[in-house]
Design a protein around this motif. Structure first.
Motif, PDB file in Angstrom:
ATOM      1  N   MET A   1      58.216  -0.981  71.174  1.00  0.00           N
ATOM      2  CA  MET A   1      58.070  -0.291  69.849  1.00  0.00           C
ATOM      3  C   MET A   1      57.240   1.142  70.088  1.00  0.00           C
ATOM      4  N   VAL A   2      58.154   1.922  69.475  1.00  0.00           N
ATOM      5  CA  VAL A   2      57.786   3.363  69.968  1.00  0.00           C
ATOM      6  C   VAL A   2      57.666   4.346  68.551  1.00  0.00           C
ATOM      7  N   ARG A   3      56.422   5.155  68.738  1.00  0.00           N
ATOM      8  CA  ARG A   3      56.108   5.960  67.455  1.00  0.00           C
ATOM      9  C   ARG A   3      56.281   7.349  67.862  1.00  0.00           C
ATOM     10  N   LEU A   4      56.999   8.269  67.345  1.00  0.00           N
ATOM     11  CA  LEU A   4      57.065   9.759  67.677  1.00  0.00           C
ATOM     12  C   LEU A   4      56.445  10.240  66.520  1.00  0.00           C
ATOM     13  N   ASP A   5      55.438  11.351  66.765  1.00  0.00           N
ATOM     14  CA  ASP A   5      55.142  12.169  65.528  1.00  0.00           C
ATOM     15  C   ASP A   5      55.977  13.008  64.769  1.00  0.00           C
ATOM     16  N   GLN A   6      56.981  13.338  65.343  1.00  0.00           N
ATOM     17  CA  GLN A   6      58.166  13.962  64.588  1.00  0.00           C
ATOM     18  C   GLN A   6      59.446  13.352  64.459  1.00  0.00           C
ATOM     19  N   HIS A   7      60.168  13.767  63.499  1.00  0.00           N
ATOM     20  CA  HIS A   7      61.612  13.080  63.415  1.00  0.00           C
ATOM     21  C   HIS A   7      62.492  13.646  64.536  1.00  0.00           C
ATOM     22  N   MET A   8      63.210  12.818  65.002  1.00  0.00           N
ATOM     23  CA  MET A   8      64.251  13.208  66.071  1.00  0.00           C
ATOM     24  C   MET A   8      65.479  13.469  65.581  1.00  0.00           C
ATOM     25  N   GLN A   9      66.355  14.382  66.045  1.00  0.00           N
ATOM     26  CA  GLN A   9      67.605  14.727  65.326  1.00  0.00           C
ATOM     27  C   GLN A   9      68.693  13.919  65.798  1.00  0.00           C
ATOM     28  N   LEU A  10      68.485  12.671  65.342  1.00  0.00           N
ATOM     29  CA  LEU A  10      69.503  11.607  65.894  1.00  0.00           C
ATOM     30  C   LEU A  10      70.590  11.562  64.605  1.00  0.00           C
TER      31      LEU A  10
END
Ligand SMILES: Cc1cc2nc3c(=O)[nH]c(=O)nc-3n(C[C@H](O)[C@H](O)[C@H](O)COP(=O)(O)OP(=O)(O)OC[C@H]3O[C@@H](n4cnc5c(N)ncnc54)[C@H](O)[C@@H]3O)c2cc1C
Length: 321
Positions: A182-191
């Motif tokens: 489970m991973v949280r990133l503070d910014q949206h990724m451009q996927l």
């Protein structure tokens, strides 16, 4: 019918079984080792952030499971999910997810049944035509007219090793572990996709958890599942080391810029996925009054668990008529 029946395991199979029994008039008690119900149909919180770290979505091939999914959607516990995929989101069978999390799927099944959580069953014993259940703390409950065991096959074998007509088929089933990251990133990724499957020998599945309906849109949450082979090889590794290795593989596969997650947790489903199923809907000994159900009876999906548990419930009802 006012028989007292015990169900061991509050996953989809055990809860579906309990609902059939309760509707037939039995007095049902469920014993679950975990603090919460749902088993592998799970949503966990890391801090305040929820992740579906077990089952990712539901499909319904059988009419019976479609009826259940309709019931969930009408009650607001589930919704269709059309993720962006490499196939453009055109799945053969529509996908559904629990809302606001996958664990909502089991909520309607838990109504009106008595569920004892944090109660790990250690042993079950039959004497004088009745069952007694022993727990880890050496307490005992009973008598029960019937016991339905709805846990992964290797765990069922520990409880039913002495009941030959059940233990022999149980020993044929194979289940494999699965690491879930489970991973949280503070910014949206451009996927360009919401889900990616079978990406490498290490990674089996990557999903943007926040792309599912009803989830928070702040930041990016991802759930990554390792392949069965890699999970088996690393079964005894430290979760922190597993998390680092899986995340570095994800960055490589998706060609992500070097980015440090603000949260990263690995969980091992020790009996996560079915490798070799039984090929029968359930096992029930009407003489011993004990049965077994689970996804592993028919396949490896949630709908198999539901079908197996419901069918075992009906077989028990028929045997008590
Ligand atoms: C990583 C992963 C991804 C998945 N993805 C999908 C998917 O996308 N779509 C899909 O349809 N399916 C998926 N599945 C499969 C799906 O989660 C299962 O098929 C389904 O949840 C199984 O339900 P069950 O009731 O048979 O077993 P479980 O959910 O395993 O329930 C068994 C319960 O028994 C309890 N228990 C075990 N031993 C004892 C004991 N001795 N005493 C008391 N309680 C006990 C356990 O704690 C558990 O709650 C996935 C599974 C995993 C692990």
């Amino acid at each position: 019918m006012t028989k007292r029946i015990a169900v061991i395991g509050a996953g989809l199979a055990g809860l579906a079984c309990a609902r059939v029994l309760r509707r037939a008039g039995a007095y049902v008690e469920i014993f679950e080792q975990d603090r919460i119900i749902g088993g592998r149909m799970a949503t966990t919180r890391v801090g305040v952030v929820p992740y579906d770290h077990g089952a990712q979505y539901l499909t319904a091939r059988s009419a019976q499971f479609r009826v259940f999914i309709d019931e969930l959607c009408h009650a607001g516990y589930a919704a269709p999910w059309k993720p962006n995929t490499s196939s453009g989101g055109g799945q053969m069978n529509p996908w559904y997810v629990g809302t606001p999390g996958m664990s909502s799927i089991v909520r309607p099944l838990a109504e009106s049944v008595r569920i004892h959580t944090s109660r790990r069953v250690h042993t079950i014993e039959r004497s004088d035509e009745a069952w007694h259940i022993w727990f880890d703390d050496q307490s005992v409950m009973g008598p029960f007219a019937v016991v339905a065991v709805a846990v992964p096959a290797p765990q069922a074998l520990l409880l039913l090793g002495r009941v030959e007509e059940v233990s022999e088929p149980l020993a044929r089933v194979r289940m494999s572990p699965c690491w879930s990251l489970m991973v949280r990133l503070d910014q949206h990724m451009q996927l360009d996709q919401d889900v990616f499957s079978d990406m490498s020998d290490v990674i089996r599945w990557i999903a943007r958890n926040n792309a599912k309906p009803g989830r928070s849109l702040k930041g990016e949450t991802m759930v990554i599942h390792a392949s069965p082979q890699w999970s088996r090889e690393t079964e005894d590794a430290e979760p922190e080391a597993v998390a680092e290795e899986l995340w570095s593989e994800v960055c490589h596969i998706l060609a992500l810029p070097p980015v440090r997650p603000s949260q990263m947790t690995a969980h091992l489903w020790r009996y996560g996925l079915v490798e070799q199923s039984l090929g029968e809907t359930f096992i029930y000994s009407s003489q011993q009054r004990v049965g077994v159900a689970g996804d592993w009876c028919l396949g490896r999906l949630s709908e198999h668990a539901y079908e197996s548990g419901s069918a075992l419930g009906r077989a028990i009802v028929a045997s008590l008529d």
